[in-house]
Design a protein around this motif. Structure first.
Motif, PDB file in Angstrom:
ATOM      1  N   GLU A 112       0.829  -1.204   0.000  1.00  0.00           N
ATOM      2  CA  GLU A 112       0.000   0.000   0.000  1.00  0.00           C
ATOM      3  C   GLU A 112       0.869   1.262   0.000  1.00  0.00           C
ATOM      4  N   PRO A 113       0.354   2.344  -0.583  1.00  0.00           N
ATOM      5  CA  PRO A 113       1.071   3.619  -0.512  1.00  0.00           C
ATOM      6  C   PRO A 113       1.254   4.064   0.936  1.00  0.00           C
ATOM      7  N   VAL A 114       2.352   4.726   1.205  1.00  0.00           N
ATOM      8  CA  VAL A 114       2.615   5.249   2.545  1.00  0.00           C
ATOM      9  C   VAL A 114       3.013   6.715   2.445  1.00  0.00           C
ATOM     10  N   LEU A 115       2.740   7.433   3.528  1.00  0.00           N
ATOM     11  CA  LEU A 115       3.239   8.793   3.699  1.00  0.00           C
ATOM     12  C   LEU A 115       4.330   8.739   4.754  1.00  0.00           C
ATOM     13  N   LEU A 116       5.495   9.248   4.422  1.00  0.00           N
ATOM     14  CA  LEU A 116       6.652   9.146   5.306  1.00  0.00           C
ATOM     15  C   LEU A 116       7.242  10.519   5.579  1.00  0.00           C
ATOM     16  N   PHE A 117       7.394  10.827   6.862  1.00  0.00           N
ATOM     17  CA  PHE A 117       8.126  12.019   7.273  1.00  0.00           C
ATOM     18  C   PHE A 117       9.582  11.639   7.502  1.00  0.00           C
ATOM     19  N   ALA A 118      10.494  12.369   6.857  1.00  0.00           N
ATOM     20  CA  ALA A 118      11.919  12.094   7.011  1.00  0.00           C
ATOM     21  C   ALA A 118      12.668  13.420   7.111  1.00  0.00           C
ATOM     22  N   ASN A 119      14.013  13.330   7.196  1.00  0.00           N
ATOM     23  CA  ASN A 119      14.859  14.533   7.320  1.00  0.00           C
ATOM     24  C   ASN A 119      14.359  15.404   8.477  1.00  0.00           C
ATOM     25  N   LEU A 120      14.306  14.796   9.645  1.00  0.00           N
ATOM     26  CA  LEU A 120      13.634  15.434  10.778  1.00  0.00           C
ATOM     27  C   LEU A 120      14.341  16.679  11.285  1.00  0.00           C
ATOM     28  N   ASP A 121      15.627  16.854  10.936  1.00  0.00           N
ATOM     29  CA  ASP A 121      16.327  18.067  11.358  1.00  0.00           C
ATOM     30  C   ASP A 121      15.980  19.262  10.485  1.00  0.00           C
ATOM     31  N   GLY A 122      15.104  19.040   9.490  1.00  0.00           N
ATOM     32  CA  GLY A 122      14.668  20.124   8.627  1.00  0.00           C
ATOM     33  C   GLY A 122      15.505  20.313   7.387  1.00  0.00           C
ATOM     34  N   ILE A 123      16.608  19.592   7.277  1.00  0.00           N
ATOM     35  CA  ILE A 123      17.495  19.710   6.113  1.00  0.00           C
ATOM     36  C   ILE A 123      17.212  18.546   5.178  1.00  0.00           C
ATOM     37  N   ALA A 124      16.553  18.822   4.079  1.00  0.00           N
ATOM     38  CA  ALA A 124      16.086  17.754   3.189  1.00  0.00           C
ATOM     39  C   ALA A 124      17.217  17.079   2.434  1.00  0.00           C
ATOM     40  N   HIS A 125      18.403  17.700   2.414  1.00  0.00           N
ATOM     41  CA  HIS A 125      19.519  17.119   1.673  1.00  0.00           C
ATOM     42  C   HIS A 125      20.280  16.091   2.516  1.00  0.00           C
TER      43      HIS A 125
END
Length: 319
Positions: free
Chosen positions: A100-113
């Motif tokens: 199934e599709p998922v929604l994932l929050f990552a890069n928790l320090d706010g820096i997407a790189h």
């Protein structure tokens, strides 16, 4: 959703700070509706992803869609270990034996790189891919590639749809695209005319408007605008000037119009010259015969628009 040459599709949906501190369900999909309505209209399944497939509550938000509906998905938080020069699992976030599709929050320090999350997807044939959700130097989704350099992921993010006026969301999802200079003015010396019949609000009378563009090069040219009342043969206003275009194929293009009132019944009625210069967002229909003009960035209205107009459709004149 079908990505036949890849193992999964992914999209970047934006950054979420503390919006969901009091509960993610209360903020989504209303948050995406507010920030990128066109994306939600194009991929309505995103709004149907339930709490069991939402991982985290703040950070940079990604949507992941395995191609194999029976794929095994494993998601971990990781941290780089300088001594071992490897990523070490710090938290097991998600395990599923269905795709199934998922929604994932990552890069928790706010820096997407800077990646801090590890995603494994294994299909029914035993093929496995490993991906670290992040953005590259162009702020686009970092791809998942095999050791041979093959792309194992498909990016379905609509980057041009971020920060667009909300009134364009439905049009973009219906296949309308940014206008080009050639599409706006044609290739003939006679130019191309776009017409609109609408009421002139302060009079209560209907009028016929013609906006004709002439092509000089791929950046712009000259333009004439004139209109008459429906029950009259006299031209009420004649405008003439120049146009310049900033073409954005996947989102609204922007056209700057510099027009002066040069004739018609209204000419000379007001003191001094009448002049307008404004930038307008434009979209073209899939058929190429309808032109959508949005409200001017500085609030300056064309004669067939009003302060309450958010978007106006003109039709290509025959011939």
């Amino acid at each position: 959703m079908d990505f036949p040459t890849t193992m999964f599709g992914a999209a970047y949906l934006g950054y979420v700070g503390g919006l969901f501190d009091e509960g993610f369900e209360a903020g989504f999909p209303a948050w995406l509706q507010e920030t990128n309505e066109a994306m939600l209209l194009e991929y309505p399944f995103i709004a149907e992803i339930n709490d069991e497939h939402i991982i985290g509550s703040a950070g940079h938000l990604y949507c992941i869609v395995p191609v194999d509906e029976n794929a095994t998905v494993a998601i971990n938080r990781v941290q780089w270990n300088e001594k071992t020069q490897t990523d070490e699992v710090t938290e097991v976030l998600y395990r599923s034996e269905s795709g199934e599709p998922v929604l994932l929050f990552a890069n928790l320090d706010g820096i997407a790189h800077e990646a801090d999350t590890q995603v494994f997807i294994t299909d029914n044939n035993g093929n496995t891919c490993e991906w670290y959700p992040s953005l590259d130097a162009m702020s686009h989704l970092a791809p998942c590639t095999s050791e041979a350099g093959d792309y194992l992921s498909f990016d379905f993010t609509e980057y041009a749809w971020y920060d667009i006026p909300s009134e364009f969301a439905g049009w973009l999802s219906d296949g309308w695209t940014g206008m080009t200079a050639l599409g706006l003015a044609g290739s003939q010396s006679t130019g191309m005319s776009w017409i609109k019949e609408t009421m002139v609000e302060e009079t209560g009378r209907y009028a016929y408007f013609s906006l004709r563009f002439y092509l000089e090069d791929e950046t712009g040219g000259t333009v004439d605008l004139e209109w008459t009342y429906e029950d009259s043969d006299d031209i009420e206003e004649m405008w003439s000037g120049f146009w310049a275009i900033q073409t954005i194929p996947d989102g609204p293009s922007y056209v700057t119009l510099s027009l002066s009132l040069v004739g018609g019944n209204s000419y000379g009625v007001t003191d001094g010259p009448v002049y307008l210069c404004e930038k307008y967002p434009l979209l073209i229909s899939p058929s190429g015969t309808e032109l959508l003009v949005g409200a001017g960035e500085g609030g300056v209205c064309l004669p067939f628009m009003s302060q309450s107009t958010t978007a106006c459709v003109l039709t290509q004149a025959a011939g």
